[in-house]
Design a protein around this motif. Structure first.
Motif, short mmCIF file in Angstrom:
data_model
loop_
_atom_site.label_atom_id
_atom_site.label_comp_id
_atom_site.label_asym_id
_atom_site.label_seq_id
_atom_site.Cartn_x
_atom_site.Cartn_y
_atom_site.Cartn_z
N ALA A 439 -14.41 -4.62 12.86
CA ALA A 439 -14.49 -5.83 12.05
C ALA A 439 -13.12 -6.17 11.47
O ALA A 439 -12.69 -7.33 11.49
N ARG A 440 -12.40 -5.17 10.97
CA ARG A 440 -11.07 -5.41 10.42
C ARG A 440 -10.11 -5.94 11.49
O ARG A 440 -9.31 -6.85 11.23
N ALA A 441 -10.19 -5.34 12.67
CA ALA A 441 -9.32 -5.80 13.76
C ALA A 441 -9.66 -7.24 14.14
O ALA A 441 -8.77 -8.04 14.45
N ALA A 451 -16.35 -10.67 13.35
CA ALA A 451 -16.04 -9.70 12.30
C ALA A 451 -17.20 -9.58 11.32
O ALA A 451 -17.61 -8.46 10.95
N LEU A 452 -17.77 -10.70 10.92
CA LEU A 452 -18.91 -10.66 9.99
C LEU A 452 -20.11 -9.96 10.63
O LEU A 452 -20.85 -9.23 9.97
N ALA A 458 -22.10 -2.39 10.27
CA ALA A 458 -21.57 -1.27 9.50
C ALA A 458 -22.39 -1.04 8.23
O ALA A 458 -22.66 0.10 7.85
N ILE A 459 -22.81 -2.12 7.60
CA ILE A 459 -23.59 -1.99 6.37
C ILE A 459 -24.98 -1.44 6.66
O ILE A 459 -25.51 -0.61 5.89
N GLY A 471 -14.59 -5.04 2.54
CA GLY A 471 -14.05 -5.64 3.75
C GLY A 471 -14.76 -6.91 4.13
O GLY A 471 -14.13 -7.91 4.52
N ARG A 472 -16.10 -6.90 4.03
CA ARG A 472 -16.84 -8.12 4.35
C ARG A 472 -16.51 -9.23 3.36
O ARG A 472 -16.41 -10.42 3.73
N ALA A 473 -16.31 -8.85 2.09
CA ALA A 473 -15.94 -9.84 1.09
C ALA A 473 -14.59 -10.49 1.45
O ALA A 473 -14.42 -11.71 1.31
N ASP A 474 -13.64 -9.68 1.92
CA ASP A 474 -12.35 -10.24 2.35
C ASP A 474 -12.56 -11.26 3.46
O ASP A 474 -11.93 -12.32 3.48
N ALA A 475 -13.45 -10.92 4.42
CA ALA A 475 -13.71 -11.84 5.52
C ALA A 475 -14.35 -13.13 5.01
O ALA A 475 -13.98 -14.23 5.44
#
Length: 584
Positions: A439-441, A451-452, A458-459, A471-475
């Protein structure tokens, strides 16, 4: 660290953050972040315990599944080859009192079953003291059988010992099936022959039948409750089978029967280390060292447990002593390299890992650890070469693909990173961290929808990992969905109320949403936690104070930010702050 004492660094110890490029107005109005205090580090910690105390470097099983990678490791039972021929016994030998420590070869790896070695007391004969005789023999002595019965008894006993000796001969030449047959005959002739049960168990282990071996060890203990070697051997098998509480009980019984049983102390310490009781394990390793100050294995494990306790400085002494005692001790060099790594003594760490590889060129853990050292020394090409070496030796290593994918991400090669994370997921569909890193990549390559989707996976696999929510919040923030971003940042903080990076990012989201008061509270929380917070934090709190009408407070924060940007050699940040101060 794994059950046997070889430490492998977490790939998250080493890799830098993925810097997400601005793609929406959320980030475009603010200077680029330059400090990990504000940016989430790209890779959350993952413990991958893999160490080994095998003197010859043999790779052995580990029962500890890595929680984040869902690694499932080998559980087969390897066997330790004898360190010397097991002596045959003669029916007329005189029995002497012997200790458990004398009855065992040196124990090199708890993952392998020890070879029980006999002493004079391990075969009952006509001169064995009553306290050491099997019960059936004692009963016969008490009833004073008739001459004919006595003759039959002695004939059966002699036959049992002859079969037993034949079993030992077969065992020593590697014919385990013939050994089992001879021990069977010995037990048929004397059903209370505890030693025959013990060695039949060892032979059955070589034939890959641990359940039958366990039954024989238990029978030997039942026949001779004072048989320390049987308790020890059964404890080692319990250890192999993952029954750590039962293993500790047997090792403790072996020690109670013989307080100088050095191998039992070593196994007991390693078993305690396997359940994370490293402080208690240190006591057992110290007991072994007190019995034999030249017992290298105990020093090595003592050093490994000190590493696990974070006492890297004090770990160096026992590891160095182990190396002084055994100059070819691969695992001691490997672990000393890890200790030096944590002390930021990277040249010394590299020297030790180079030596481990020189002694064992196929040691994947050494290559894996050395890749971290190379990365810390600013040699990413060499780090990548070492991970490739691991994959050449272990083509399906989830751990290595994760590390290589993370290296690619840190170098900005998101396509290669995604390919490696894809491979991890192919090998282990439950590898939640692989979804997280992919997701980060994908965020870094501006593929936000995928990514989402990866963050959702992952969650589902790890719903209590605050780093994934962050990380999801950043996305979401990059995607422009600030309410969803704030919700995920808040949940990450709920999971860990000391999560400074989540407070900082939520503060930015609040600021962009127009909620300056909430933004100020979050930035203040970060500074309260660390007064030496990055220049970025002071800059953002400064402009937040401007929005709240507190120009005096804003000037103070912006001045701190300007000074720190200048001290860090960041001219763009410095100029942005000075320009903003000029408009106060």
């Amino acid at each position: 660290m794994n059950r046997s004492g070889r430490t492998v660094l977490s790939f998250t110890t080493l890799l830098s953050s993925l810097l997400m490029g601005p793609s929406t107005s959320l980030w475009s109005s603010l200077p680029a972040l330059a400090n990990e205090e504000f940016l989430e580090t790209a890779f959350e910690p993952i413990d991958v315990p893999v160490f080994n105390i095998d003197a010859d470097g043999t790779s052995t099983l580990s029962r500890a599944d890595d929680a984040a990678l869902q690694m499932h490791r080998q559980r087969a039972l390897p066997v330790l080859e004898p360190n010397g021929a097991i002596p045959e016994m003669d029916a007329t030998e005189t029995s002497t009192e012997g200790g458990g420590a004398q009855a065992l070869p040196e124990v090199f790896l708890p993952e392998a079953m020890p070879e029980p070695r006999l002493t004079d007391t391990d075969t009952p004969d006509s001169q064995t003291p009553d306290s050491q005789m099997p019960e059936s023999v004692m009963e016969s002595a008490e009833t004073e059988p008739e001459p004919a019965e006595a003759a039959d008894y002695m004939t059966a006993k002699t036959s049992a010992i002859e079969h037993y000796n034949q079993g030992i001969q077969a065992y020593n030449r590697g014919d385990s099936a013939a050994a089992v047959a001879s021990f069977n005959a010995a037990i048929t002739a004397n059903s209370d022959y505890a030693e025959a049960y013990l060695f039949r168990a060892a032979a059955k282990l070589k034939l890959g039948d641990p359940a039958a071996a366990m039954a024989d060890y238990s029978t030997a203990v039942y026949i001779r409750p004072d048989y320390g070697l049987a308790y020890f051997s059964r404890g080692a098998l319990f250890y192999e089978m993952g029954e750590l509480a039962a293993a500790m009980g047997d090792f403790e019984e072996a020690i109670a029967l013989n307080p100088t049983h050095i191998e039992a102390y070593a196994y007991l310490g390693v078993t305690k280390a396997a359940i994370g009781a490293h402080a208690e394990a240190l006591v057992d390793f110290e007991s072994a060292i007190n019995i034999d100050p030249e017992y290298a294995i105990a020093y090595m494990h003592r050093g490994a447990s000190l590493i696990e306790l974070g006492d890297y400085e004090n770990a160096l002494l026992p590891l160095t002593t182990a190396i002084d005692l055994r100059s070819d001790y691969v695992e001691a060099f490997l672990n000393r390299g890890v200790a030096y790594y944590h002390l930021a003594a990277f040249p010394s760490a590299l020297e030790n890992l180079n030596q481990a590889i020189k002694l064992d060129p196929d040691n994947t853990e050494a290559y894996y650890n050395r890749s971290y050292v190379y990365s810390s020394l600013g040699r990413p090409g060499d780090a990548l070469a070492d991970i490739n070496e691991v994959l050449a030796l272990q083509p399906d290593s989830v751990q290595a693909y994760m590390a290589r994918g993370s290296l690619y991400s840190a170098q900005g090669d998101t396509a290669a990173a995604i390919a490696d994370f894809n491979r991890v997921i192919e090998l282990d569909a439950y590898a939640g961290e692989a979804y997280h890193q992919r997701a980060r990549a994908r965020v870094a390559s501006n593929n936000l929808p995928d990514a989402l989707s990866d963050y959702e996976s992952a969650i589902r696999l790890n719903p209590v990992d605050g780093g994934v929510y962050k990380g999801r919040a950043d996305a979401y923030a990059i995607y422009g969905d600030l309410p969803a971003a704030i919700q995920d940042y808040s949940y990450a903080i709920q999971l860990d109320d000391s999560y400074s990076a989540a407070y900082a990012s939520r503060g930015r989201a609040y600021y962009e949403s127009g909620d300056a008061q909430s933004a100020y509270q979050d930035f203040t929380q970060v500074i309260r936690h660390d007064p030496n917070a990055s220049a970025d934090i002071y800059y953002y709190r400064g402009i937040t104070l401007v929005a709240l009408g507190d120009n005096f407070g804003a000037h103070s924060d912006l001045q701190i930010a300007a000074d720190r940007y200048l001290a860090n050699g960041e001219p763009e940040g410095y100029r942005a702050v000075i320009e903003r101060m000029s408009r106060l």
